[in-house]
Design a protein around this motif. Sequence first.
Motif, PDB file in Angstrom:
ATOM      1  N   PRO A   2       0.810  -1.210   0.000  1.00 30.22           N
ATOM      2  CA  PRO A   2       0.000   0.000   0.000  1.00 30.22           C
ATOM      3  C   PRO A   2       0.855   1.277   0.000  1.00 30.22           C
ATOM      4  O   PRO A   2       0.468   2.271  -0.573  1.00 30.22           O
ATOM      5  CB  PRO A   2      -0.832  -0.077   1.250  1.00 30.22           C
ATOM      6  N   MET A   3       2.042   1.215   0.628  1.00 26.84           N
ATOM      7  CA  MET A   3       2.862   2.419   0.711  1.00 26.84           C
ATOM      8  C   MET A   3       3.413   2.806  -0.657  1.00 26.84           C
ATOM      9  O   MET A   3       3.433   3.981  -1.008  1.00 26.84           O
ATOM     10  CB  MET A   3       4.002   2.193   1.710  1.00 26.84           C
ATOM     11  N   LYS A   4       3.839   1.810  -1.459  1.00 31.94           N
ATOM     12  CA  LYS A   4       4.342   2.108  -2.796  1.00 31.94           C
ATOM     13  C   LYS A   4       3.223   2.639  -3.684  1.00 31.94           C
ATOM     14  O   LYS A   4       3.444   3.504  -4.523  1.00 31.94           O
ATOM     15  CB  LYS A   4       4.954   0.864  -3.425  1.00 31.94           C
ATOM     16  N   ALA A   5       2.027   2.128  -3.520  1.00 34.11           N
ATOM     17  CA  ALA A   5       0.883   2.577  -4.317  1.00 34.11           C
ATOM     18  C   ALA A   5       0.570   4.044  -4.020  1.00 34.11           C
ATOM     19  O   ALA A   5       0.220   4.801  -4.928  1.00 34.11           O
ATOM     20  CB  ALA A   5      -0.329   1.706  -4.038  1.00 34.11           C
ATOM     21  N   ARG A   6       0.708   4.454  -2.786  1.00 34.58           N
ATOM     22  CA  ARG A   6       0.449   5.859  -2.439  1.00 34.58           C
ATOM     23  C   ARG A   6       1.445   6.779  -3.119  1.00 34.58           C
ATOM     24  O   ARG A   6       1.092   7.845  -3.607  1.00 34.58           O
ATOM     25  CB  ARG A   6       0.510   6.055  -0.929  1.00 34.58           C
ATOM     26  N   TRP A   7       2.711   6.387  -3.143  1.00 34.23           N
ATOM     27  CA  TRP A   7       3.720   7.208  -3.812  1.00 34.23           C
ATOM     28  C   TRP A   7       3.472   7.246  -5.305  1.00 34.23           C
ATOM     29  O   TRP A   7       3.687   8.261  -5.957  1.00 34.23           O
ATOM     30  CB  TRP A   7       5.130   6.690  -3.501  1.00 34.23           C
ATOM     31  N   TRP A   8       3.035   6.116  -5.863  1.00 39.59           N
ATOM     32  CA  TRP A   8       2.749   6.079  -7.298  1.00 39.59           C
ATOM     33  C   TRP A   8       1.583   7.013  -7.630  1.00 39.59           C
ATOM     34  O   TRP A   8       1.630   7.755  -8.604  1.00 39.59           O
ATOM     35  CB  TRP A   8       2.448   4.654  -7.736  1.00 39.59           C
ATOM     36  N   VAL A   9       0.533   7.000  -6.829  1.00 35.65           N
ATOM     37  CA  VAL A   9      -0.619   7.883  -7.052  1.00 35.65           C
ATOM     38  C   VAL A   9      -0.189   9.342  -6.920  1.00 35.65           C
ATOM     39  O   VAL A   9      -0.578  10.190  -7.734  1.00 35.65           O
ATOM     40  CB  VAL A   9      -1.760   7.538  -6.069  1.00 35.65           C
ATOM     41  N   LEU A  10       0.626   9.647  -5.933  1.00 34.05           N
ATOM     42  CA  LEU A  10       1.121  11.007  -5.773  1.00 34.05           C
ATOM     43  C   LEU A  10       1.951  11.432  -6.978  1.00 34.05           C
ATOM     44  O   LEU A  10       1.803  12.552  -7.494  1.00 34.05           O
ATOM     45  CB  LEU A  10       1.958  11.119  -4.495  1.00 34.05           C
ATOM     46  N   PHE A  11       2.793  10.546  -7.478  1.00 28.22           N
ATOM     47  CA  PHE A  11       3.601  10.842  -8.655  1.00 28.22           C
ATOM     48  C   PHE A  11       2.730  11.098  -9.884  1.00 28.22           C
ATOM     49  O   PHE A  11       2.959  12.048 -10.642  1.00 28.22           O
ATOM     50  CB  PHE A  11       4.575   9.684  -8.928  1.00 28.22           C
ATOM     51  N   VAL A  12       1.713  10.270 -10.079  1.00 27.99           N
ATOM     52  CA  VAL A  12       0.827  10.438 -11.240  1.00 27.99           C
ATOM     53  C   VAL A  12       0.075  11.761 -11.148  1.00 27.99           C
ATOM     54  O   VAL A  12      -0.027  12.498 -12.136  1.00 27.99           O
ATOM     55  CB  VAL A  12      -0.145   9.239 -11.363  1.00 27.99           C
ATOM     56  N   PHE A  13      -0.439  12.106  -9.983  1.00 35.48           N
ATOM     57  CA  PHE A  13      -1.148  13.374  -9.823  1.00 35.48           C
ATOM     58  C   PHE A  13      -0.220  14.558 -10.034  1.00 35.48           C
ATOM     59  O   PHE A  13      -0.601  15.563 -10.645  1.00 35.48           O
ATOM     60  CB  PHE A  13      -1.818  13.455  -8.451  1.00 35.48           C
ATOM     61  N   CYS A  14       1.011  14.462  -9.566  1.00 37.96           N
ATOM     62  CA  CYS A  14       1.974  15.545  -9.796  1.00 37.96           C
ATOM     63  C   CYS A  14       2.298  15.677 -11.273  1.00 37.96           C
ATOM     64  O   CYS A  14       2.415  16.793 -11.798  1.00 37.96           O
ATOM     65  CB  CYS A  14       3.245  15.304  -8.994  1.00 37.96           C
ATOM     66  N   LEU A  15       2.424  14.556 -11.964  1.00 40.00           N
ATOM     67  CA  LEU A  15       2.713  14.587 -13.396  1.00 40.00           C
ATOM     68  C   LEU A  15       1.550  15.184 -14.190  1.00 40.00           C
ATOM     69  O   LEU A  15       1.758  16.000 -15.097  1.00 40.00           O
ATOM     70  CB  LEU A  15       3.022  13.178 -13.884  1.00 40.00           C
ATOM     71  N   ILE A  16       0.331  14.808 -13.844  1.00 37.53           N
ATOM     72  CA  ILE A  16      -0.846  15.382 -14.507  1.00 37.53           C
ATOM     73  C   ILE A  16      -0.929  16.879 -14.224  1.00 37.53           C
ATOM     74  O   ILE A  16      -1.213  17.677 -15.123  1.00 37.53           O
ATOM     75  CB  ILE A  16      -2.129  14.655 -14.053  1.00 37.53           C
ATOM     76  N   SER A  17      -0.672  17.263 -13.004  1.00 36.46           N
ATOM     77  CA  SER A  17      -0.697  18.688 -12.650  1.00 36.46           C
ATOM     78  C   SER A  17       0.370  19.470 -13.407  1.00 36.46           C
ATOM     79  O   SER A  17       0.123  20.582 -13.892  1.00 36.46           O
ATOM     80  CB  SER A  17      -0.495  18.840 -11.148  1.00 36.46           C
ATOM     81  N   LEU A  18       1.553  18.909 -13.519  1.00 39.64           N
ATOM     82  CA  LEU A  18       2.627  19.562 -14.261  1.00 39.64           C
ATOM     83  C   LEU A  18       2.262  19.718 -15.730  1.00 39.64           C
ATOM     84  O   LEU A  18       2.473  20.778 -16.329  1.00 39.64           O
ATOM     85  CB  LEU A  18       3.924  18.762 -14.129  1.00 39.64           C
ATOM     86  N   THR A  19       1.687  18.683 -16.312  1.00 37.18           N
ATOM     87  CA  THR A  19       1.269  18.748 -17.711  1.00 37.18           C
ATOM     88  C   THR A  19       0.209  19.824 -17.911  1.00 37.18           C
ATOM     89  O   THR A  19       0.273  20.607 -18.855  1.00 37.18           O
ATOM     90  CB  THR A  19       0.723  17.383 -18.169  1.00 37.18           C
ATOM     91  N   GLN A  20      -0.748  19.875 -17.015  1.00 40.62           N
ATOM     92  CA  GLN A  20      -1.808  20.886 -17.112  1.00 40.62           C
ATOM     93  C   GLN A  20      -1.232  22.290 -16.951  1.00 40.62           C
ATOM     94  O   GLN A  20      -1.614  23.210 -17.669  1.00 40.62           O
ATOM     95  CB  GLN A  20      -2.878  20.620 -16.046  1.00 40.62           C
ATOM     96  N   SER A  21      -0.304  22.465 -16.046  1.00 43.14           N
ATOM     97  CA  SER A  21       0.319  23.782 -15.854  1.00 43.14           C
ATOM     98  C   SER A  21       1.087  24.215 -17.092  1.00 43.14           C
ATOM     99  O   SER A  21       1.000  25.368 -17.514  1.00 43.14           O
ATOM    100  CB  SER A  21       1.269  23.750 -14.663  1.00 43.14           C
TER     101      SER A  21
END
Length: 90
Positions: A1-20
């Motif tokens: 579960p801990m690795k999955a949380r980091w992966w979700v955080l990474f994906v959201f940061c990447l989507i946010s960066l792309t949108q910005s």
Amino acid sequence: PMKARWWVLFVFCLISLTQSCTWNIFSPIYPATYSAFPSWNTTYLSWTINSANISFACTLYPFSIFVKRWGPRRITLFSATMVFLCTALR
């Protein structure tokens, strides 16, 4: 579960960066764009810059309902796909 949380955080940061990056194109180069395209008036360029805020305001409420109905995973995948497609078309 801990690795999955980091992966979700990474994906959201990447989507946010792309949108910005997608929406911060015209603002820094506003004077150069105005010089390069004299047929574009200041109203058109201002509209282009502010369209991100307008589209966010128009889609916030419907997407909050969709998250309740279909869940955050589907809506996130749909949003990320739309960002990709719209950026590719742009």
